[in-house]
Design an enzyme around this catalytic site. Structure first.
Site: not given
Ligand code: GUN
Length: 312
Positions: A55, A99, A122
């Site tokens: 990311k 996350q 998100d």
């Molecule tokens: N953990 C696994 N997929 C995601 C996601 O799309 N966003 C976040 N914040 N954590 C994750």
């Protein structure tokens, strides 16, 4: 001879979206605005570290400012709330991503609700979930939004189609069902308590599989010619499983020999063969998630300043 299914190339579609986002970033930069994303990573979950690195790297490629904040595993809910409050107040931060998963002692729900809905890239905040539910503009969860992008960019029809979503998570299944409904699909949501799942999936023109079980959707559960969207990422470490799902696939066998594991989605690869189009694993929906996060960050940067969601 039956027609070969169309492989929906998530990597190519993600590149297309990232190029568009990069263009939007450069237009904002011309106006003195650099979109900014804060990524919070707690502890040392290996998969989370890989996602977060990716990311942050993608932000750099598109000209988005990013800040990685990595509190220790022992961080408390209160400390996390303080951190989120600071990020909510920062002018240079447009998106806040926590996350998941967080350590068990941290109150995930409380934290996700503490993120300003305007910075919730998100799309997990109840306000954004509510906006999605009521068809109002807002920030939408990245993976489900990516699914819609795949279908639209491949010019596959959604309106009037029977779409069956298998899995009802807040992150994928539920929002995917709502997005498909907003596109006028006839939507059914199935889950672990659904009776005669195969009878339901066999009626589907589009199947979205998001249950987290390797190869769960088999060819017998799929109508020939259906469109298959596979959200699952499951690691196979047992040779018998690899042979069951990938018999005769020399490339997968070689990967297994080298790495000791291979990845399979929630759909049995045998089902892909009778579909009209499918997203492969890896290289399908997974590739879209980060592209949509970048899209959401720029969207948040624009909306927070009173601009339209996109420049055109
Ligand atoms: N953990 C696994 N997929 C995601 C996601 O799309 N966003 C976040 N914040 N954590 C994750």
């Amino acid at each position: 001879m039956t027609k070969q299914p169309h492989v929906l190339d998530g990597v190519a579609i993600a590149s297309e979206i990232k190029a568009e986002v990069g263009l939007e970033v450069s237009k904002l930069v011309e106006q003195g605005i650099t979109p900014g994303l804060a990524v919070i990573l707690v502890g040392n979950v290996a998969a989370s570290e890989i996602y977060v690195r990716s990311k942050v790297k993608t932000c750099g490629e598109l000209g988005i400012f990013s800040e990685l904040i990595a509190p220790p595993e022992t961080v408390t809910t209160e400390e996390m709330l303080e951190l989120v409050a600071k990020l909510n107040a920062r002018e240079d931060i447009d998106g806040i991503l926590i996350q998941l998963p967080l350590p068990k002692h941290v109150d995930t729900k409380r934290l996700l609700e503490a993120v300003s809905p305007d910075k919730d890239v998100d799309g997990f905040h109840p306000v954004n979930a509510g906006r999605l539910q009521s068809g109002q503009p807002g920030l939408q969860p990245c993976t489900p939004a990516g699914i819609i992008e795949v279908l639209k960019r491949a010019r596959l029809p959604i309106a009037g189609q029977n779409a069956v979503v298998v899995g009802r998570s807040d992150i994928v299944g539920k929002p995917a069902a709502l997005l498909l409904l907003n596109e006028s699909a006839t939507v059914t949501v199935c889950h672990s308590r659904t009776h005669d799942l195969a009878a339901v999936t066999r009626g589907a023109d589009i199947i979205v599989a998001a249950i987290g079980r390797p190869g769960f959707i088999t060819a017998e559960m799929v109508k020939p010619g259906a469109v298959l969207i596979d959200v699952g990422i499951n690691r196979l470490t047992d040779k018998a499983d690899v042979e069951k799902f990938f018999a005769g696939d020399e490339k997968r066998a070689a990967t297994f020999e080298k790495k000791g594991s291979v990845i399979v989605g929630d759909i049995d690869p045998a089902a892909f063969k009778i579909s009209s189009a499918y997203t492969p694993v890896p290289g399908g929906v997974g590739a879209l998630t980060i592209a949509m996060l970048m899209h959401n960050t720029v969207k948040a940067a624009r909306l927070r300043r009173g601009f339209s969601a996109e420049s055109k």
